[in-house]
Every structure is written in structure tokens, then in C-alpha cells.
Motif scaffolding. Structure first.
Motif, PDB file in Angstrom:
ATOM      1  N   LEU A  75      -9.596  15.892  -2.527  1.00 48.71           N
ATOM      2  CA  LEU A  75     -10.749  14.986  -2.631  1.00 48.71           C
ATOM      3  C   LEU A  75     -10.802  13.998  -1.468  1.00 48.71           C
ATOM      4  O   LEU A  75     -11.742  13.226  -1.342  1.00 48.71           O
TER       5      LEU A  75
ATOM      6  N   LEU B 115     -18.969  16.609   3.507  1.00 50.22           N
ATOM      7  CA  LEU B 115     -18.934  15.160   3.744  1.00 50.22           C
ATOM      8  C   LEU B 115     -20.342  14.593   3.771  1.00 50.22           C
ATOM      9  O   LEU B 115     -21.276  15.247   4.248  1.00 50.22           O
TER      10      LEU B 115
ATOM     11  N   GLY C 251       0.814  -1.218   0.000  1.00 53.20           N
ATOM     12  CA  GLY C 251       0.000   0.000   0.000  1.00 53.20           C
ATOM     13  C   GLY C 251       0.843   1.262   0.000  1.00 53.20           C
ATOM     14  O   GLY C 251       1.756   1.412   0.827  1.00 53.20           O
ATOM     15  N   ALA C 252       0.556   2.169  -0.946  1.00 50.90           N
ATOM     16  CA  ALA C 252       1.299   3.428  -1.056  1.00 50.90           C
ATOM     17  C   ALA C 252       0.459   4.613  -0.613  1.00 50.90           C
ATOM     18  O   ALA C 252       0.429   5.658  -1.255  1.00 50.90           O
TER      19      ALA C 252
ATOM     20  N   LEU D  59      -0.313   7.238   2.838  1.00 52.36           N
ATOM     21  CA  LEU D  59       0.643   7.965   3.688  1.00 52.36           C
ATOM     22  C   LEU D  59       1.414   7.020   4.608  1.00 52.36           C
ATOM     23  O   LEU D  59       2.619   7.196   4.817  1.00 52.36           O
TER      24      LEU D  59
ATOM     25  N   GLY E 117      -8.238  13.272   2.440  1.00 53.81           N
ATOM     26  CA  GLY E 117      -7.697  13.903   3.644  1.00 53.81           C
ATOM     27  C   GLY E 117      -7.205  15.311   3.357  1.00 53.81           C
ATOM     28  O   GLY E 117      -6.571  15.551   2.336  1.00 53.81           O
TER      29      GLY E 117
ATOM     30  N   GLY F 239      -3.422   6.929  -1.790  1.00 49.28           N
ATOM     31  CA  GLY F 239      -4.588   6.303  -1.153  1.00 49.28           C
ATOM     32  C   GLY F 239      -5.667   7.320  -0.875  1.00 49.28           C
ATOM     33  O   GLY F 239      -6.181   7.964  -1.793  1.00 49.28           O
TER      34      GLY F 239
HETATM   35  C1  LIG Z   1     -13.014  11.960   2.290  1.00 53.23           C
HETATM   36  C2  LIG Z   1     -11.939  11.872   3.311  1.00 53.23           C
HETATM   37  C3  LIG Z   1     -11.634  12.976   4.068  1.00 53.23           C
HETATM   38  C4  LIG Z   1     -10.654  12.902   5.031  1.00 53.23           C
HETATM   39  N1  LIG Z   1     -10.321  14.020   5.721  1.00 53.23           N
HETATM   40  C5  LIG Z   1      -9.276  14.003   6.564  1.00 53.23           C
HETATM   41  C6  LIG Z   1      -8.781  15.195   7.121  1.00 53.23           C
HETATM   42  O1  LIG Z   1      -9.242  16.287   6.803  1.00 53.23           O
HETATM   43  N2  LIG Z   1      -7.751  15.095   8.007  1.00 53.23           N
HETATM   44  C7  LIG Z   1      -7.161  13.915   8.325  1.00 53.23           C
HETATM   45  O2  LIG Z   1      -6.213  13.894   9.113  1.00 53.23           O
HETATM   46  N3  LIG Z   1      -7.607  12.757   7.782  1.00 53.23           N
HETATM   47  C8  LIG Z   1      -8.623  12.788   6.897  1.00 53.23           C
HETATM   48  N4  LIG Z   1      -9.025  11.642   6.290  1.00 53.23           N
HETATM   49  C9  LIG Z   1      -8.403  10.386   6.663  1.00 53.23           C
HETATM   50  C10 LIG Z   1      -7.023  10.218   6.036  1.00 53.23           C
HETATM   51  O3  LIG Z   1      -7.043  10.662   4.701  1.00 53.23           O
HETATM   52  C11 LIG Z   1      -6.648   8.758   6.094  1.00 53.23           C
HETATM   53  O4  LIG Z   1      -6.792   8.282   7.420  1.00 53.23           O
HETATM   54  C12 LIG Z   1      -5.208   8.487   5.662  1.00 53.23           C
HETATM   55  O5  LIG Z   1      -4.883   9.177   4.479  1.00 53.23           O
HETATM   56  C13 LIG Z   1      -5.078   6.992   5.467  1.00 53.23           C
HETATM   57  O6  LIG Z   1      -3.750   6.665   5.104  1.00 53.23           O
HETATM   58  P1  LIG Z   1      -3.318   5.138   5.073  1.00 53.23           P
HETATM   59  O7  LIG Z   1      -1.979   5.117   4.457  1.00 53.23           O
HETATM   60  O8  LIG Z   1      -3.484   4.524   6.414  1.00 53.23           O
HETATM   61  O9  LIG Z   1      -4.400   4.400   4.149  1.00 53.23           O
HETATM   62  P2  LIG Z   1      -4.746   4.673   2.617  1.00 53.23           P
HETATM   63  O10 LIG Z   1      -4.494   6.077   2.269  1.00 53.23           O
HETATM   64  O11 LIG Z   1      -6.100   4.134   2.400  1.00 53.23           O
HETATM   65  O12 LIG Z   1      -3.652   3.819   1.843  1.00 53.23           O
HETATM   66  C14 LIG Z   1      -3.763   2.431   1.657  1.00 53.23           C
HETATM   67  C15 LIG Z   1      -3.233   2.087   0.288  1.00 53.23           C
HETATM   68  O13 LIG Z   1      -3.352   0.664   0.113  1.00 53.23           O
HETATM   69  C16 LIG Z   1      -3.740   0.426  -1.222  1.00 53.23           C
HETATM   70  N5  LIG Z   1      -4.333  -0.911  -1.329  1.00 53.23           N
HETATM   71  C17 LIG Z   1      -5.543  -1.345  -0.887  1.00 53.23           C
HETATM   72  N6  LIG Z   1      -5.680  -2.658  -1.132  1.00 53.23           N
HETATM   73  C18 LIG Z   1      -4.540  -3.074  -1.727  1.00 53.23           C
HETATM   74  C19 LIG Z   1      -4.070  -4.319  -2.187  1.00 53.23           C
HETATM   75  N7  LIG Z   1      -4.798  -5.443  -2.110  1.00 53.23           N
HETATM   76  N8  LIG Z   1      -2.828  -4.386  -2.749  1.00 53.23           N
HETATM   77  C20 LIG Z   1      -2.029  -3.282  -2.831  1.00 53.23           C
HETATM   78  N9  LIG Z   1      -2.435  -2.058  -2.404  1.00 53.23           N
HETATM   79  C21 LIG Z   1      -3.669  -1.965  -1.847  1.00 53.23           C
HETATM   80  C22 LIG Z   1      -4.719   1.546  -1.517  1.00 53.23           C
HETATM   81  O14 LIG Z   1      -4.896   1.741  -2.902  1.00 53.23           O
HETATM   82  C23 LIG Z   1      -4.040   2.727  -0.840  1.00 53.23           C
HETATM   83  O15 LIG Z   1      -3.180   3.436  -1.703  1.00 53.23           O
HETATM   84  C24 LIG Z   1      -9.982  11.683   5.284  1.00 53.23           C
HETATM   85  C25 LIG Z   1     -10.271  10.559   4.513  1.00 53.23           C
HETATM   86  C26 LIG Z   1     -11.224  10.654   3.509  1.00 53.23           C
HETATM   87  C27 LIG Z   1     -11.510   9.446   2.673  1.00 53.23           C
END
Ligand SMILES: Cc1cc2nc3c(=O)[nH]c(=O)nc-3n(C[C@H](O)[C@H](O)[C@H](O)COP(=O)(O)OP(=O)(O)OC[C@H]3O[C@@H](n4cnc5c(N)ncnc54)[C@H](O)[C@@H]3O)c2cc1C
Length: 437
Positions: free
Chosen positions: A54, A330, A9-10, A12, A56, A39
Motif C-alpha cells: 500500500l 498513484l 519514528g519507526a 525504515l 513503498g 510508516g
Molecule cells: C504510496 C507510496 C508509494 C511509494 N513508492 C515507493 C517505491 O515504490 N519505492 C521507493 O523506494 N519508495 C517509495 N515510496 C517512498 C518510501 O516509502 C518512503 O520514502 C520511505 O518508506 C520513508 O521512510 P521514512 O522512515 O523516512 O519515513 P516514514 O516511513 O514516513 O516513517 C516515519 C515514521 O514516523 C512516525 N511518526 C510521525 N509523526 C510522529 C510523531 N509525532 N511521533 C512519533 N512517531 C511519528 C510515522 O508514523 C512513521 O512510522 C512510496 C511512498 C508512498 C507513500
């Protein structure tokens, strides 16, 4: 070729983990399902150069891991919508009002609100966010919803409604089905006199765009990221882990860091990890939400002495200004089904009608709008982590822990999701990998 570490997963979390591992000299490969990095952070560029987030978007001064990373990447933090002058609007079926108290408050409601707020903050002081399980009566607090606790404390229906409309504005799932222990844990992680201090959680944003945080890390990692490579299977063996991609190719590494959201992770076949570790991960859930953004020439709501921030009981749960003339909104889990039921062709217009109720007919004419249905996106399957009554105990103390050579990170592995959770747990996972050599 065998790698030292494969990161799944790429987003954050995965990028932050891979960046630190790579900086320490490890041979890292990041495998990502989508054809882009980031993500849940993603941005579009308007013809006039303005960026539209769109996913975070905002962070707070308590989000120390994120702020430290942004500084390392040479990015600039500026005040978010929280600094906007003007009044917040609230829209319910009975009407629209601006400022406090809300239009449904009667005599005694404000005092009652202050009283339950104080009781919540005092109770949160007894919770260790790293170990909520050790609290006496932890299971009882976990079984109770915040809504039920409020009523037990004598909160009036109007006060319960204020707490609920605020929670739906965050789109994290109704307080009627949110564990009290989870809510207390979240507050204990960022303590203060306010159950949700906007400055601490949302007072800042990256001027260059929050998705740029991911893009900058990806630029540093370069060829160490493989896009359009969904993972199907992971076999963990000390001294030789195997990662099978959906295309059938098998990759090997000494260690694997899973930075996948909990939904997509359930579809990956993982072996060689204890049943306890796996079932704890599989027990986590997410709130399902969508984000809507409308771009206007100017922030016309200011002429009404409004700051663009609102809490709504329409299909939208909230609006806020993300930058000059761009309004974010939202759609909370409780209304996501309503959105799914609408013909795609009318969705934007119906959401704009909600915005127009708050800010007048000018809201109906953005020069462009974006609707991002994160809840039904196969690679996210949610929005932020959600804890229903009973979930904190069911997921248990294995939450966010590692089983070397299998490591976990991602915003779901922190108390409350957020970009802070992704960066904090990603960097912590990298430290653990390096500690185990
Ligand atoms: C609409 C929205 C608004 C938000 N607003 C805020 C905000 O204002 N402030 C804040 O702090 N947070 C906010 N968040 C939350 C924040 O964006 C997320 O908690 C954070 O970016 C998640 O990062 P992550 O790396 O944990 O997961 P993700 O960003 O979901 O990364 C996971 C990665 O894994 C990849 N993946 C999934 N399945 C597979 C697989 N089988 N094989 C390979 N890759 C895979 C995905 O494509 C993705 O790139 C918001 C989220 C959303 C959706």
C-alpha cells in the motif's frame, strides 16, 4: 530510566538507525505514533496469501543501502514490473495509445525529445548531489522550473507534455513547479543516459513484500519499540535530552535521532537546536499523493500485449503491475484534491473507470481494492519529498546534517526520498551517533 538514544519514528529510517545502534551495544528506544511499524511501507494480505503493498514498493539496482540491508535481513530481490513484456499505455483526454511514440507526438518531436534529454543529462553531470549549492549559478538553476527550462531549450509542447505526464506518473509533483536544480541533483545521484532509468530506480522488489523489511527489523528490535506513542516535544541538552510524549510522559536520553517525515516534524516542539538547523528542516515539503491497488485473479492486460504500466491524465497518474494480477496506481498531488472532493463511497469505482479506459471492462471487477490517502494521513502528510523552485537554496547545505546530540534521518533527508533515502540516512545517522560516543 535514561536511554543512550531515543529514535523518533519507526519507519525504515528509524528502524535502520535503531537496529545499527542496538547492534553496536547502545541502549535504544524507538517511539512511534502509529500502532504499527513501517510508516510509509505497509502491506495487506489477500485471502489467497498474496501481499498487496500500500506504500513503498520497488527499488532499483542503484539503491545500494537498501539492497545491502535486504541481504542482511535474509530477503530476496526479484525483478519488478520493469521486466514485464508488453507495451506501456498512455491515456489523455484525446485518446489512449500503447508503445512509442505517444499519440500526441508529431514530426520532429522524437528528435526534439532526444535533444533535450541529452542536454539535461549533460547539465546533471555538472552537479554534485552532495553539494549542489557550490555550483556556479546554483540559485538561478534552482529558481527555474524544469518546465520553464525545457521551453528555454526549445522543447516542443508535445515534448514538454511527455516529460510532464512521466513526472505525474511518479506523483512527485508537476515539472512546472519542480526546481531544475533539484531534478538535476536527483539525476546526479544516480547518473546515466536516461533522466529516469527505470532499472536503476525501480527494477527490483523484495519478493517477501517491501513492508517485510520493516517487520524483520522490528522483530530484531522487539521491546525496544514503543507503539502508539506520538512525540509532542523534544528538548535537546548535551548530556540529557528529554522527549515528551503526547500522553504527557517524559523520556530521557543522551541523544535523539529524529526519523520523522518533515510534515509531522513541524508539529513537534523542538528546543535546544539552532534556529538555522530547525528552519532548514521546517522549510522542506512533500508531494501529497495517494496509492490505489486493485487485485484481480490474473493479469488480464497481458492478452492486449500491454505490460500494465501506464501514464495517465485522468485522476490516476500511472498504473503498474506490482505482482501477479495486482495492479498498483498513484494519484499525483495535482489530482489529490479531485479525489478528496469525491464521496468516499464512489472513489474506488471512479478510479477503476480510469483503469478500464486503459485495459478494458475487466478492470472494473477486481475482487478487492485498496485506496491509501497518504497525503492527508496525519503521521505522513505527504508521499515523497518535493522541491519547488527556490527550495534547494532555501533548505540549504544543512539538508540532512546533524547537530549532536540531535540527529536527523528519513527519506526526506536524501536527494529524492525513496526507501533508499530512508535506509541510507538512517544508517548514516547511527554511524554519526556512534562516532560522537
Ligand atoms: C504510496 C507510496 C508509494 C511509494 N513508492 C515507493 C517505491 O515504490 N519505492 C521507493 O523506494 N519508495 C517509495 N515510496 C517512498 C518510501 O516509502 C518512503 O520514502 C520511505 O518508506 C520513508 O521512510 P521514512 O522512515 O523516512 O519515513 P516514514 O516511513 O514516513 O516513517 C516515519 C515514521 O514516523 C512516525 N511518526 C510521525 N509523526 C510522529 C510523531 N509525532 N511521533 C512519533 N512517531 C511519528 C510515522 O508514523 C512513521 O512510522 C512510496 C511512498 C508512498 C507513500
Amino acid at each position: 530510566m535514561n536511554h543512550d538514544v531515543i529514535v523518533l519514528g519507526a519507519g525504515l529510517a528509524g528502524l535502520a538507525a535503531a537496529r545499527d545502534l542496538s547492534a553496536a551495544g547502545a541502549d535504544v528506544l524507538v517511539v512511534e505514533a502509529r500502532d504499527r511499524v513501517g510508516g510509509r511501507v505497509e502491506q495487506a494480505v489477500l485471502p489467497d496469501g498474496r501481499l498487496v503493498q500500500l506504500g513503498g514498493e520497488v527499488v532499483g539496482r542503484a539503491h545500494t543501502a537498501y539492497l545491502e540491508l535486504a541481504a542482511e535481513l535474509g530477503l530476496t530481490l526479484v525483478p519488478s514490473y520493469v521486466a514485464e513484456p508488453g507495451r506501456m499505455a498512455r491515456a489523455t483526454a484525446e485518446g489512449v495509445s500503447a508503445g512509442d511514440p505517444p499519440h500526441w507526438f508529431g514530426p520532429g518531436d522524437q528528435a526534439c525529445h532526444e535533444q533535450v534529454t541529452e542536454a539535461f543529462v549533460a547539465l546533471a553531470r555538472t552537479v554534485d548531489p552532495e553539494d549542489p549549492w557550490s555550483l556556479p549559478h546554483a540559485a538561478a538553476l534552482d529558481r527555474l522550473s524544469v518546465g520553464a527550462w525545457l521551453r528555454g531549450e526549445g522543447a516542443s509542447p508535445a515534448v514538454v507534455r511527455l516529460w510532464e505526464i512521466g513526472q505525474l506518473a511518479l506523483a512527485s509533483g508537476s515539472y512546472e513547479r519542480t526546481s531544475l536544480l533539484a531534478a538535476l541533483r536527483k539525476h546526479a545521484a544516480v547518473p546515466g543516459d536516461d533522466p529516469y532509468a527505470y532499472e536503476d530506480w525501480e527494477g527490483l522488489r523484495v519478493a517477501e513484500g517491501s513492508a517485510t523489511v520493516a517487520l524483520r527489523m522490528a522483530a530484531e528490535l522487539g521491546h525496544r519499540i514503543r507503539l502508539s506513542a506520538p512525540v509532542a516535544e523534544v528538548a535537546i541538552r548535551p548530556g540529557g535530552c528529554r522527549v515528551r510524549l503526547a500522553c504527557g510522559e517524559t523520556l530521557t536520553a543522551d541523544a535523539v535521532v529524529s526519523a520523522l517525515p518533515v510534515g509531522p516534524l513541524r508539529s513537534v516542539a523542538v528546543t535546544g537546536v539552532s534556529e538555522a538547523r530547525l528552519s532548514s528542516l521546517h522549510r522542506q515539503r512533500q508531494a501529497v499523493a495517494a496509492k490505489f491497488a486493485a487485485a484481480y485473479d490474473k493479469p488480464f492486460w497481458r492478452s492486449l500485449d500491454l505490460n500494465g504500466l501506464s501514464e495517465c491524465e485522468g485522476v490516476l497518474g500511472s498504473t503498474w503491475p506490482q505482482s501477479e494480477g495486482i495492479l498498483s496506481a498513484l494519484i499525483p498531488p495535482e489530482r489529490y484534491g479531485v479525489l478528496l472532493g469525491m464521496p468516499a463511497a464512489v472513489r474506488d469505482q471512479e478510479l477503476l473507470a480510469d483503469v478500464a479506459r486503459l485495459y478494458g471492462p475487466e478492470a472494473l471487477q477486481p475482487f478487492t481494492s485498496y485506496l491509501r490517502m497518504w497525503g492527508t494521513d496525519p503521521w505522513t502528510q505527504g508521499y515523497v519529498t518535493h522541491w519547488s523552485p527556490g527550495d534547494v537554496m532555501a533548505v540549504g547545505p544543512l539538508h540532512g546534517t546533524h547537530e549532536p546530540p540531535f540527529y536527523v534521518c528519513g527519506s526526506d533527508q536524501w536527494v529524492a526520498g525513496y526507501m533508499e533515502g530512508a535506509v541510507r540516512t538512517g544508517r548514516a545517522a547511527a554511524r554519526e551517533v556512534l562516532r560522537h560516543g
